[in-house]
Design an enzyme around this catalytic site. Sequence first.
Site, PDB file in Angstrom:
ATOM      1  N   SER A 165       0.835  -1.203   0.000  1.00  0.00           N
ATOM      2  CA  SER A 165       0.000   0.000   0.000  1.00  0.00           C
ATOM      3  C   SER A 165       0.866   1.248   0.000  1.00  0.00           C
ATOM      4  O   SER A 165       1.802   1.364   0.795  1.00  0.00           O
ATOM      5  CB  SER A 165      -0.919   0.021   1.224  1.00  0.00           C
ATOM      6  OG  SER A 165      -1.644   1.230   1.292  1.00  0.00           O
TER       7      SER A 165
ATOM      8  N   GLU B 112      -8.164   1.825  -7.058  1.00  0.00           N
ATOM      9  CA  GLU B 112      -9.472   2.042  -6.432  1.00  0.00           C
ATOM     10  C   GLU B 112     -10.586   2.179  -7.472  1.00  0.00           C
ATOM     11  O   GLU B 112     -11.767   2.057  -7.140  1.00  0.00           O
ATOM     12  CB  GLU B 112      -9.433   3.273  -5.544  1.00  0.00           C
ATOM     13  CG  GLU B 112      -9.197   4.572  -6.260  1.00  0.00           C
ATOM     14  CD  GLU B 112      -8.752   5.662  -5.302  1.00  0.00           C
ATOM     15  OE1 GLU B 112      -9.422   6.695  -5.251  1.00  0.00           O
ATOM     16  OE2 GLU B 112      -7.724   5.475  -4.604  1.00  0.00           O
TER      17      GLU B 112
ATOM     18  N   HIS C 147      -7.068  -4.828   0.512  1.00  0.00           N
ATOM     19  CA  HIS C 147      -7.925  -3.678   0.802  1.00  0.00           C
ATOM     20  C   HIS C 147      -9.038  -4.077   1.768  1.00  0.00           C
ATOM     21  O   HIS C 147      -8.887  -5.024   2.544  1.00  0.00           O
ATOM     22  CB  HIS C 147      -8.461  -3.094  -0.500  1.00  0.00           C
ATOM     23  CG  HIS C 147      -7.496  -2.156  -1.159  1.00  0.00           C
ATOM     24  ND1 HIS C 147      -7.867  -0.960  -1.714  1.00  0.00           N
ATOM     25  CD2 HIS C 147      -6.149  -2.229  -1.326  1.00  0.00           C
ATOM     26  CE1 HIS C 147      -6.818  -0.330  -2.196  1.00  0.00           C
ATOM     27  NE2 HIS C 147      -5.757  -1.100  -1.979  1.00  0.00           N
TER      28      HIS C 147
END
Length: 479
Positions: free
Chosen positions: A199, A349, A376
């Site tokens: 991330s 995303e 996620h």
Amino acid sequence: MGILGEAGPRFRLPGDDFEARDTVSGPPPAWAAPTASGPLAARLSLPGSKSLTNRELVLASLADGESILRAPLHSRDTTLMIAALRELGIAIDELEGTDTGYGPDLRITPAELGGGVSIDCGLAGTLMRFLPPLASLGLGPITFDGDEGARRRPMRTTIESLRALGVEVGDDARGTLPFTVYGMGRVAGGELAIDASASSQFVSGLLLSAARFENGLTLRHTGETLPSLPHIAMTIDVLARRGVAVENPEPGVWVVPAGPIAGRVVDIEPDLSNAAPFLVAAVVAGGSVTIAGWPAETTQVGDDLRELLTRFGAETTLTDGSLRVDGGTGVAFGRSMPGVHLDLSTGGELAPALVALAALADSPSRITGIGHLRGHETDRLAALAAELNALGGAVTELPDGLAIDPRPLTADPDRPWQSYEDHRMATAGAIIGLAVPGLLVDDIATTSKTLPQFTELWRTLLGDAGSGGIPISGTGATA
């Protein structure tokens, strides 16, 4: 006192009633996703960016003076961030008369950071990755925990980073929530090497607080890949606007000098990633959707939709601060749409919305660069494959993405589309529902994480061009 008063939030997120009802009458009612009955002609305004709101809240709390956030997002993720900062001693007040429909502006007054508190992270990656470095500047133990799903999200990089900087962190060797940061009121800083492959938030979390470290920070990423680079660019940009000049002398290296962080007045941009399902809807149903307040220049990855949707045959036009997407007659009404090959390594995303769209194409698609989505809110690759395949699709997981071979999709009245407590999975289900009659979404209220008004906006989007969108049982699913 406004909606985020010291006594806690007075406004109701869509999930609030469901959460309280779980212990009494079971899970929330399924939501009947509206099916498009004709082309769209919608113009919408969206609430503020979650990514920008939470970054600015952190920086405002570390600043030398007062800050004001105009048009910030008010959602579960930002409400939890505000509550956490208040626990640490930061004064966050609402400004009366500033609510234009999505919540009031905020005044943030920095203070000495305290300890001896527990922080609820919910399922917010920004909170669990951004606040521990800030908490290390406080005095006393600060415990971080969150939802059950949050305990599955990778946190080892944050924990080991703080330890390498001399901060004591107790996690019982889990590398996940819950853990406790034992703040000593100071962090020496200096040089630090991390692997942020899971991330980009690990990088951003350190950069946001680094100017307050005694020696600043020279941060080096050691992994082979680094997803979502635009989010790091966003972090560097908001720091620069507060007088912190981050140097990037080579790829994967950032240098933050020690120094002041300025207070400022900030206008928060609309959340462009949350625009994805609404703009994709124009491609599915046809007609046009316009999002007002679209910035001419931005660090938000949602701006990539302007180009990405043209790959699916849509026309996009940015004029006078509004983005319009024209989808022609619409895939749901017979428009041919070829499959695509996309590398979304910088904008993962957006993947759930675009995978949903690709599942309605005429030919196969491959969407790659999104292996990090397995860490996620849920494993989004497995979740998307499972839900589309349950409708009759043919989606295969790749090491770094998904292969989508379109098939006719049919809703199962006995098996709702599962949201997995993931807001983007819920909105992906809404997109599929535009073209697949009878589709149910098990928990549309999970959209409260970043967009509490989702179902209201979805109804506005469809106007007279859709049907459905009401709870199958109970009340409140479309509140």
